[in-house]
Design a protein around this motif. Structure first.
Motif, PDB file in Angstrom:
ATOM      1  N   THR A  20     -27.813  14.463  26.538  1.00  0.00           N
ATOM      2  CA  THR A  20     -26.623  15.373  26.653  1.00  0.00           C
ATOM      3  C   THR A  20     -25.377  15.150  25.642  1.00  0.00           C
ATOM      4  OG1 THR A  20     -27.175  15.650  28.538  1.00  0.00           O
ATOM      5  CG2 THR A  20     -24.467  16.497  27.818  1.00  0.00           C
ATOM      6  N   GLU A  21     -24.845  15.260  24.659  1.00  0.00           N
ATOM      7  CA  GLU A  21     -23.973  15.633  22.982  1.00  0.00           C
ATOM      8  C   GLU A  21     -22.476  15.774  24.095  1.00  0.00           C
ATOM      9  OE1 GLU A  21     -25.300  15.006  20.446  1.00  0.00           O
ATOM     10  OE2 GLU A  21     -26.555  16.057  20.034  1.00  0.00           O
ATOM     11  N   ASP A  23     -20.174  17.992  23.518  1.00  0.00           N
ATOM     12  CA  ASP A  23     -19.816  19.836  23.378  1.00  0.00           C
ATOM     13  C   ASP A  23     -20.490  20.005  24.827  1.00  0.00           C
ATOM     14  OD1 ASP A  23     -22.245  19.631  21.806  1.00  0.00           O
ATOM     15  OD2 ASP A  23     -22.286  20.860  20.684  1.00  0.00           O
ATOM     16  N   ASP A  25     -23.785  20.741  24.511  1.00  0.00           N
ATOM     17  CA  ASP A  25     -25.924  21.155  24.327  1.00  0.00           C
ATOM     18  C   ASP A  25     -26.655  19.551  24.926  1.00  0.00           C
ATOM     19  OD1 ASP A  25     -24.340  23.065  23.247  1.00  0.00           O
ATOM     20  OD2 ASP A  25     -24.645  22.440  20.960  1.00  0.00           O
ATOM     21  N   ARG A  27     -30.848  18.150  24.665  1.00  0.00           N
ATOM     22  CA  ARG A  27     -32.011  18.147  23.663  1.00  0.00           C
ATOM     23  C   ARG A  27     -32.369  17.048  24.406  1.00  0.00           C
ATOM     24  NH1 ARG A  27     -31.592  14.306  19.056  1.00  0.00           N
ATOM     25  NH2 ARG A  27     -29.095  14.174  19.850  1.00  0.00           N
ATOM     26  N   ILE A 129     -21.138   9.316  21.763  1.00  0.00           N
ATOM     27  CA  ILE A 129     -22.221  10.127  20.650  1.00  0.00           C
ATOM     28  C   ILE A 129     -23.097  10.793  22.226  1.00  0.00           C
ATOM     29  CG2 ILE A 129     -24.437   9.574  20.065  1.00  0.00           C
ATOM     30  CD1 ILE A 129     -22.554   8.638  18.386  1.00  0.00           C
ATOM     31  N   GLY A 130     -22.970  10.574  23.651  1.00  0.00           N
ATOM     32  CA  GLY A 130     -23.690  11.701  24.434  1.00  0.00           C
ATOM     33  C   GLY A 130     -23.439  10.388  25.704  1.00  0.00           C
TER      34      GLY A 130
END
Length: 135
Positions: A20-21, A23, A25, A27, A129-130
């Motif tokens: 989880t970024e 922002d 998003d 992946r 970083i996430g």
């Protein structure tokens, strides 16, 4: 093999991650590797190669240690639930200071396989970083 040598098993490693970024998003990735698992001195070990990067995971009930070494990358990470650990990520001759904050860790092993799950946040300096979930 002598009595102190670990019994090694050839295993299929399925590595799944959800990132989880900052922002929001998300992946998801999945990779499959052939590797080796063994138990020695109270810890489990999983060893595999990922595109020229030799990877060793060592874990017990308290922590997971991740060693990665290859021409393009070198890192040693420690994951302990509720704790943060600093490490240096070596990439193509450059060093990047990083911090891992581990939220949770779980493992289960049986006769036909097992699972190791980690949830953690990765930082580089002040940059988030996430959040990562890995199984």
């Amino acid at each position: 093999m002598s009595g102190s040598d670990p019994m090694k098993r050839v295993v299929r490693v399925t590595f799944m991650s959800v990132v989880t970024e900052p922002d929001g998003d998300v992946r998801e990735t999945s990779h499959v590797y052939d590797g080796t698992w063994y138990h020695q001195a109270g810890s489990d070990y999983l060893v595999y190669d990922d595109e020229g990067i030799h990877t060793t995971l060592r874990w017990d009930t308290q922590e997971v240690r991740l060693y990665r070494r290859g021409e393009r990358m070198e890192a040693y990470q420690v994951f302990r639930p509720g704790q943060s650990h600093e490490f240096t990520l070596g990439l193509a001759g450059n060093s990047l200071p990083m911090t891992t904050t581990t939220h949770s860790m779980a493992s289960a092993l049986g006769d036909t396989g097992g699972e190791l799950a980690l949830a953690y946040t990765l930082h580089s300096g002040q940059t988030d970083i996430g959040e990562l979930q890995i199984k």
